[in-house]
Write a protein that holds these residues in place. Structure first.
Motif, short mmCIF file in Angstrom:
data_model
loop_
_atom_site.label_atom_id
_atom_site.label_comp_id
_atom_site.label_asym_id
_atom_site.label_seq_id
_atom_site.Cartn_x
_atom_site.Cartn_y
_atom_site.Cartn_z
N ILE A 87 77.08 21.55 36.62
CA ILE A 87 76.89 22.67 35.93
C ILE A 87 78.39 22.85 35.07
CG2 ILE A 87 77.05 25.20 35.89
CD1 ILE A 87 74.79 24.97 37.96
N SER A 367 66.74 32.63 36.32
CA SER A 367 67.92 32.36 35.22
C SER A 367 67.90 33.72 34.42
CB SER A 367 67.46 31.22 34.46
OG SER A 367 68.16 31.05 33.34
N ALA A 442 66.29 21.52 34.02
CA ALA A 442 67.26 22.22 35.05
C ALA A 442 67.90 23.27 34.32
CB ALA A 442 68.15 21.35 35.59
N TRP A 443 68.35 24.57 35.30
CA TRP A 443 69.13 25.42 34.54
C TRP A 443 70.58 25.32 35.01
CZ3 TRP A 443 66.39 28.73 31.65
CH2 TRP A 443 64.89 28.99 31.92
N LEU A 444 71.34 25.98 34.08
CA LEU A 444 72.85 25.94 34.19
C LEU A 444 73.13 27.23 35.07
CD1 LEU A 444 74.13 24.35 30.99
CD2 LEU A 444 73.57 23.35 33.10
N ASP A 445 72.56 28.02 35.41
CA ASP A 445 73.02 29.04 36.28
C ASP A 445 73.17 28.42 37.64
OD1 ASP A 445 71.41 31.76 34.62
OD2 ASP A 445 70.53 29.87 34.19
N PRO A 446 74.37 28.92 38.39
CA PRO A 446 74.32 28.41 39.71
C PRO A 446 73.35 29.20 40.63
CG PRO A 446 76.12 29.87 39.15
CD PRO A 446 75.18 29.56 37.72
N LEU A 448 70.36 28.66 41.76
CA LEU A 448 68.86 28.75 42.00
C LEU A 448 68.12 27.29 42.37
CD1 LEU A 448 68.49 30.24 38.07
CD2 LEU A 448 68.36 31.24 40.51
N ASN A 450 66.25 25.37 40.93
CA ASN A 450 66.26 24.37 39.82
C ASN A 450 67.40 24.39 39.09
OD1 ASN A 450 64.84 22.34 38.04
ND2 ASN A 450 64.32 24.01 36.66
N SER A 451 68.55 24.73 39.87
CA SER A 451 70.05 24.52 39.08
C SER A 451 70.27 22.96 39.08
CB SER A 451 71.09 25.26 39.90
OG SER A 451 70.74 26.69 39.88
#
Length: 596
Positions: A87, A367, A442-446, A448, A450-451
């Motif tokens: 990330i 997210s 994938a998310w760029l929020d830490p 999660l 699915n991060s």
């Protein structure tokens, strides 16, 4: 009810795929005494050639493998994030979403290793025998389907100005492939010829050669070319040039793996899916939210309303709880108590909210992008026909392929290959194919499930299905369609399960032909992750009375073309009689079943 084609039936073997040439190649392998797994591998490599806008060797594939004498397993060909895909790296580039195209979006390509592992463990044919069909079409040409050239035209400017290696293959002399015109990919043919030569030099046995081919893929000339090209800065959907994080070490470390499927039993049918690293369990959740079969009046307004609202709830849970690091108990999500409480949220009116549940009393986390609701906005619906929607910068909602095979011994497989689209990344000129873009999911929020994180699989939309009765596999099915896959599959399955049998088998074609629908009332899995709260897109054939009633209940209804929703394939086997069945989607004029 109107039906476009008969459900094929026989006793020797059945194939269904999203392209007639793949189905024909699989059937040729069956006729040559190959089994379902030999046939599936041959068809998969043909799909890489004839549907390059929908899948390729640089992509991924989950499959459900059901041997006649064994227990069904999920074979995972979904690669994880490279070691450098943190990330912190992406946000340091000023990004808050993984780009939808370009090398930054590339996961480790997993499809080829998965197909080779399937051939090694379950097939009977040598590598040369199953690859000869794909090599022939790549070397001698195949008649291009309409959407290949149309997709190239949407990214012509990008190809001509930035992705020039793609222009060399797909715009020779400045012309995109014309419908029906022979299209060749000699570099891809040469890749597979060299792979075979190096594999055969390793030893005489079939197994030795296949293992050698796997090593060549992950460590030899193919891996070297992939790693070199991934390091080249490339324009992506951010509008900037970025190099990828994929390296030779990432490729060398990947192995396709087997795992147990997750299952749910509804009305005597047990559905098997891939786990929470995929969206597969949403189909199980949709079924868990339904009343008993006696409480479903098929194809009525209330039926559609119930399914649509249940889909929204399942997809909301997907956003909060699914991912490769998911720590939720799936048994809770499928439990009677949890679904009784969730079912109470389905009221007379359509919901326009994203409402994830609280399994075991836990608070859902989303997210910051998932919480944005574009109520009443527009989401392109071209993917309903099974084709990707592509912008000039290469942005795409994406799409995929599907294939199912059952043989005379009762071996069965459902597989959903995707990724590595011609519009996803520049073509690697030495190999003849591009990398994929699965990391965009994938998310760029830490923090999660699915991060984005090194080694983690991005939560994929790819989701084959297997249905059993009394512990015996009966039906394999699936569809392209990104986020729509488990929506279309649920409606197909219910059309089979709630309706009469045809002759001595299941009414597969009738269920595929039935009017279908999808909702975008949750964050999409593809860049830019948009949603349209309260939306539902229906085929016009669903009927004016249904459309009017859905609108009355508050659904934002978009009426699509009569044949625009779904692209399903299916095969089946009656365990009592041994009769095999198959059917394929007529939408898009591309998918066909074959068998005897």
């Amino acid at each position: 009810m109107f039906q476009t084609r008969p459900t094929l039936q026989g006793t020797f073997g059945m194939v269904s795929s999203t392209h007639w040439l793949a189905s024909a190649a699989a059937m040729a392998v069956l006729e040559d005494d190959g089994n379902a797994y030999d046939a599936a591998v041959a068809a998969a490599f043909v799909l890489h050639v004839v549907e390059p806008h929908l899948n390729g060797p640089g992509g991924e594939v989950p499959m459900i493998v059901a041997p006649a004498d064994g227990t069904p397993k999920v074979l995972c060909g979904q690669g994880g994030a490279p070691a450098g895909a943190t990330i912190e790296h992406y946000t340091s580039l000023g990004l808050d979403l993984v780009p939808g195209t370009g090398p930054l979006a590339a996961a480790v390509p997993g499809a080829v290793d998965a197909w080779l592992l399937l051939l090694h463990d379950h097939g009977t044919k040598p590598l040369r025998e199953v690859l000869k069909y794909a090599i022939s079409y790549a070397e001698n040409g195949h008649p291009a389907v309409d959407r290949v050239g149309a997709t190239v035209e949407t990214v012509r400017e990008l190809f001509e100005t930035e992705w020039t290696t793609s222009a060399e293959l797909y715009l020779p002399g400045g012309r995109s492939p014309k419908p029906g015109e022979l299209f060749k990919n000699p570099a891809l043919a040469n890749t597979w010829r060299r792979l075979i030569a190096e594999a055969e030099a390793a030893g005489a046995s079939r197994e030795t050669q296949i293992e050698a081919a796997r090593r060549v893929w992950r460590e030899g000339f193919i891996a070297e070319a992939i790693a070199e090209f991934a390091a080249k800065p490339t324009v992506d959907t951010s509008g900037e040039r970025h190099a990828g994080t994929l390296t030779g070490d990432d490729l060398a470390a990947f192995r396709a793996t087997y795992e147990d499927p997750v299952t749910f039993t509804w009305n005597g049918w047990t559905i098997a899916k891939a786990g929470l690293w995929s969206q597969g369990p949403t189909l199980l959740q949709q079924l868990a939210l339904l009343p008993d079969a006696d409480g479903l009046d098929y194809a009525t307004p209330d039926y559609y309303h119930t399914l649509i609202e249940g889909t929204k709830l399942a997809m909301a849970d997907r956003e909060a709880w699914y991912g490769d690091s998911a720590d939720v108990d799936l048994a809770t999500l499928l439990s009677p108590a949890y679904n009784e409480s969730r079912r109470k949220l389905i009221g007379e009116r359509a919901s326009h909210e994203l409402r994830p549940g609280s399994p075991d009393g836990r608070e859902p986390r989303l997210s910051k992008h998932a919480q944005y609701v574009a109520g009443g906005g527009a989401v392109a619906t071209a993917a309903g026909a099974g084709e990707p929607t592509v912008a000039k910068d290469g942005a795409t909602r994406g799409d995929t392929c599907h294939l199912d095979v059952v043989d005379r011994w009762g071996n069965m497989i459902a597989a959903t290959p995707s990724g590595g689209w011609l519009q996803s990344n520049p073509v690697i000129p030495r190999l003849g194919f591009p990398l994929g873009t699965r990391l965009q999911m994938a998310w760029l929020d830490p923090g999660l499930p699915n991060s984005l994180a090194p080694g983690k699989r991005p939560r994929t939309t790819l989701t084959p299905s297997l249905a059993s009765r009394d512990g015996v596999p009966v039906m394999a099915f699936g569809t392209p369609g990104g986020d729509q896959q488990d929506q279309w599959s649920a409606h197909f399955f219910l059309a089979v399960a709630l309706r009469e049998k045809v002759r001595s088998g299941l009414d597969l074609q009738g269920a595929i032909d039935a009017p279908n629908w999808h909702t975008d009332s949750f964050p999409g899995s593809f860049y830019p992750r948009a949603m349209v709260s309260g939306s539902v897109t229906v085929e016009s054939r669903i009927g004016d009375d249904v459309i009017a009633e859905l609108e009355r209940r508050g659904h934002l209804v978009t009426v699509g073309e009569p044949w625009s929703e779904g692209r399903l394939c299916a095969v089946a086997r009656d365990p009592e009689t041994g009769v095999l069945s198959a059917a394929a989607n007529p939408r898009g004029m591309q998918g066909y079943a074959a068998g005897r």
